[in-house]
Design an enzyme around this catalytic site. Structure first.
Site, PDB file in Angstrom:
ATOM      1  N   LYS A  22       0.845  -1.209   0.000  1.00 62.19           N
ATOM      2  CA  LYS A  22       0.000   0.000   0.000  1.00 62.19           C
ATOM      3  C   LYS A  22       0.875   1.252   0.000  1.00 62.19           C
ATOM      4  CE  LYS A  22      -2.282   2.155   4.005  1.00 62.19           C
ATOM      5  NZ  LYS A  22      -1.271   3.022   4.394  1.00 62.19           N
ATOM      6  N   ASN A  23       1.912   1.256   0.852  1.00 61.00           N
ATOM      7  CA  ASN A  23       2.700   2.481   1.002  1.00 61.00           C
ATOM      8  C   ASN A  23       3.627   2.740  -0.189  1.00 61.00           C
ATOM      9  OD1 ASN A  23       1.394   2.898   3.347  1.00 61.00           O
ATOM     10  ND2 ASN A  23       3.136   2.489   4.699  1.00 61.00           N
ATOM     11  N   ARG A  91      -4.853  10.202   4.198  1.00 58.76           N
ATOM     12  CA  ARG A  91      -3.635  10.981   4.417  1.00 58.76           C
ATOM     13  C   ARG A  91      -2.815  11.106   3.119  1.00 58.76           C
ATOM     14  NH1 ARG A  91      -0.389  14.340   7.546  1.00 58.76           N
ATOM     15  NH2 ARG A  91       1.769  13.781   7.214  1.00 58.76           N
ATOM     16  N   CYS A 115      -5.946   7.902   9.430  1.00 55.84           N
ATOM     17  CA  CYS A 115      -6.222   7.347  10.757  1.00 55.84           C
ATOM     18  C   CYS A 115      -5.801   8.345  11.833  1.00 55.84           C
ATOM     19  CB  CYS A 115      -5.439   6.047  10.960  1.00 55.84           C
ATOM     20  SG  CYS A 115      -6.108   4.643  10.080  1.00 55.84           S
ATOM     21  N   ARG A 120       0.040  14.587  12.830  1.00 54.82           N
ATOM     22  CA  ARG A 120       0.370  14.437  11.408  1.00 54.82           C
ATOM     23  C   ARG A 120       0.360  15.759  10.640  1.00 54.82           C
ATOM     24  NH1 ARG A 120      -2.076   8.786   9.328  1.00 54.82           N
ATOM     25  NH2 ARG A 120      -0.001   8.497   8.527  1.00 54.82           N
ATOM     26  N   PRO A 121       1.210  16.696  11.046  1.00 50.10           N
ATOM     27  CA  PRO A 121       1.279  17.964  10.326  1.00 50.10           C
ATOM     28  C   PRO A 121       1.923  17.790   8.945  1.00 50.10           C
ATOM     29  CG  PRO A 121       2.958  17.876  12.037  1.00 50.10           C
ATOM     30  CD  PRO A 121       2.177  16.606  12.145  1.00 50.10           C
ATOM     31  N   ILE A 122       1.886  18.857   8.144  1.00 48.30           N
ATOM     32  CA  ILE A 122       2.490  18.766   6.799  1.00 48.30           C
ATOM     33  C   ILE A 122       3.512  19.889   6.595  1.00 48.30           C
ATOM     34  CG2 ILE A 122       0.610  17.522   5.662  1.00 48.30           C
ATOM     35  CD1 ILE A 122      -0.408  20.234   4.623  1.00 48.30           C
ATOM     36  N   ASP A 123       4.032  20.412   7.728  1.00 50.13           N
ATOM     37  CA  ASP A 123       4.961  21.543   7.629  1.00 50.13           C
ATOM     38  C   ASP A 123       6.220  21.218   6.819  1.00 50.13           C
ATOM     39  OD1 ASP A 123       5.253  19.820   9.909  1.00 50.13           O
ATOM     40  OD2 ASP A 123       6.884  21.108  10.574  1.00 50.13           O
ATOM     41  N   ASP A 304       4.467   1.072  12.053  1.00 43.72           N
ATOM     42  CA  ASP A 304       3.298   0.335  11.549  1.00 43.72           C
ATOM     43  C   ASP A 304       3.248  -1.108  12.034  1.00 43.72           C
ATOM     44  OD1 ASP A 304       2.430   2.552  10.226  1.00 43.72           O
ATOM     45  OD2 ASP A 304       2.897   1.852   8.209  1.00 43.72           O
ATOM     46  N   ARG A 396      -8.369  -0.636   4.918  1.00 46.82           N
ATOM     47  CA  ARG A 396      -7.526   0.410   4.326  1.00 46.82           C
ATOM     48  C   ARG A 396      -6.147  -0.124   3.953  1.00 46.82           C
ATOM     49  NH1 ARG A 396      -8.455   6.096   7.233  1.00 46.82           N
ATOM     50  NH2 ARG A 396      -7.237   6.634   5.415  1.00 46.82           N
TER      51      ARG A 396
END
Ligand code: UD1
Length: 422
Positions: A22-23, A91, A115, A120-123, A304, A396
């Site tokens: 998946k990843n 995400r 999830c 889970r920032p995106i900076d 994970d 998922r």
């Protein structure tokens, strides 16, 4: 809504494949936006993959699906506003940002979902794009990005997997050279580079502490079907399930060199692991504690896999500890394990697990993907019957998880449920 009904206590025996990762598949799908023509990608059958294809289609890609292969033609993908509902659902929608900008010099999106396992920032994604010459404005929950991508030297404050992938995809069509220092080194990064290179991208150093990308004007297409690497987390989950239940399974496509941290811990617990083309595990079901696990970016122990290891530590002799360093909120499954009779206490980012003789079946509810897989393992290893709600989370990341497990001898069925199990 679906639930699993599990009757614990069966040994797991047989051969199985983990399937495409998946990843790896999700960022590769985003990267298909960069191609100069049709690309064919072999995909796992997962709800996150369906949502990602839904986003590509909203952006204007033409998509044909035949069995497990998607043929994507991005030549008309001239829309640059991300569909809000789908973007909030997963995400990985954030992976589209670099490719949309590279194609359209504009991108507009809302914060991505996924999830609930931490902030889970995106900076890191945004700061990298700014350094590549992009103007970014945030207003009322929307992020507007515009500009021409120009290569630059980037140093990531943290080796974020998603940010590395986004910036690699942005760099591929940027003007000049892009250097990413302190990038993530996960096998899925290497796989994304393999896909981009198959289209003509010039990338060096993927998998190391410095990635160098020489921007090209455009990418081509590829006649070959791209097959992502096998899923090391699905493989690890199956190994952990066998460790907890006892048995003998062979995961045919497991890539041992990507899974050294997991293999090391399973051996510490007393399992016999035989590495060949795949990985075979033999377990008596009588486990010793793995003492401690601390999650770190690759090649450290993967975040994970910590929940699945916690599930089997519950029935291992002795005390184990798990420290979660990557995400701040990843012990959401602990209360359900306690309901099954586990002895666990959480102190900040560390969970202390004292092994008990056995777990008891219970009605429990998955609240995130890997936590859901962990509860399934616990139910398989427990005495009696369990009902696990929230199977949508498991869908998922695991394609037909219950079929995989029942092919190995587990007693597990999917049923429709109308209310939560808890
Ligand atoms: C990817 C994986 C996910 C895995 C995770 C860590 C995919 C689709 N998902 O997620 O399964 O659990 O790597 O191995 O590949 N961070 C920031 N700012 C940012 C980006 C990240 O602070 O801009 C922080 C996150 O909050 C988190 C840590 O960095 O604490 C790791 O995140 P990241 O590596 O980006 O994970 P994802 O790419 O979201």
């Amino acid at each position: 809504m679906y639930m699993y009904k599990v009757v614990g206590g069966q040994r797991l025996v047989g051969d199985i494949c983990a399937g495409a990762a998946k990843n790896s598949a999700l960022p590769v799908l985003a990267a298909s936006l960069l191609s100069g023509g049709e690309v064919s990608i072999k995909l796992p059958d997962l709800s996150d993959v369906d949502d990602m294809l839904g986003i590509l289609s909203c952006l204007g890609c033409r998509i044909k699906r035949e069995d497990d292969i998607a043929v994507i033609d991005p030549s008309c993908a001239d829309r640059w506003v991300m569909p809000e509902k789908l973007s909030k659902k997963i995400r990985s929608s954030i992976f589209m940002l670099g490719p949309i900008l590279a194609r359209n010099k504009n991108a507009c999106f809302t914060y991505p979902g996924g999830c609930e396992i931490g902030l889970r920032p995106i900076d890191i994604h945004l700061s990298g794009l700014r350094q590549l010459g992009i103007d970014i404005e945030e207003s009322s929950g929307m992020i507007h990005c515009r500009g021409n991508l120009i290569g630059a030297r980037l140093h990531l404050d943290y080796p974020s997997v998603g940010a590395t992938e986004n910036l690699m995809m942005a760099g591929v069509l940027a003007k000049g050279e892009t250097v990413i220092d302190n990038p993530a080194t996960e096998p899925e990064i290497v796989d994304l580079a393999r896909f981009l290179k198959s289209l003509g991208a010039r990338i060096k150093g993927e998998g190391s502490s410095r990635i160098v990308i020489e921007g090209v004007k455009s990418l081509g297409s590829s006649a070959e079907v791209f097959c992502p690497i096998s899923d090391r987390i699905v493989a690890g989950t199956l190994l952990a399930a066998c460790a907890g239940c006892g048995g003998d399974i062979y995961v045919r496509d497991a890539r041992a060199h990507d899974m050294t941290a997991i293999i090391h811990k399973l051996r510490q617990m007393g399992c016999q692991i035989i590495v060949s083309d795949g990985i075979r595990i033999r377990s008596s079901g009588e486990l010793s504690s793995f003492r401690d696990i601390a999650t770190y970016p690759h090649p450290g122990f993967p975040t994970d896999m910590q929940a699945q290891m916690a599930a089997i530590a519950c029935v291992a002799r002795g005390t184990s500890s798990i420290t979660e360093n990557v995400f701040e909120n990843r012990f959401g499954y602990v209360n359900c394990l306690k309901k099954m009779g586990a002895d666990i206490s959480v102190h900040g980012r560390t969970a202390i697990i004292r092994g008990v003789k056995s777990l008891e079946g219970a009605k429990i509810e998955a609240r995130d993907l890997r936590g859901g897989a962990a509860l399934t393992i616990a139910a398989l290893a427990a005495k009696g019957e369990s009902e696990i709600g929230g199977v949508e989370y498991i869908d998922r990341g695991y394609s037909g998880f219950e079929n995989m497990l029942s092919s190995l001898g587990a007693d597990i069925k999917r049923e429709i449920c109308t209310k939560r199990c808890l």
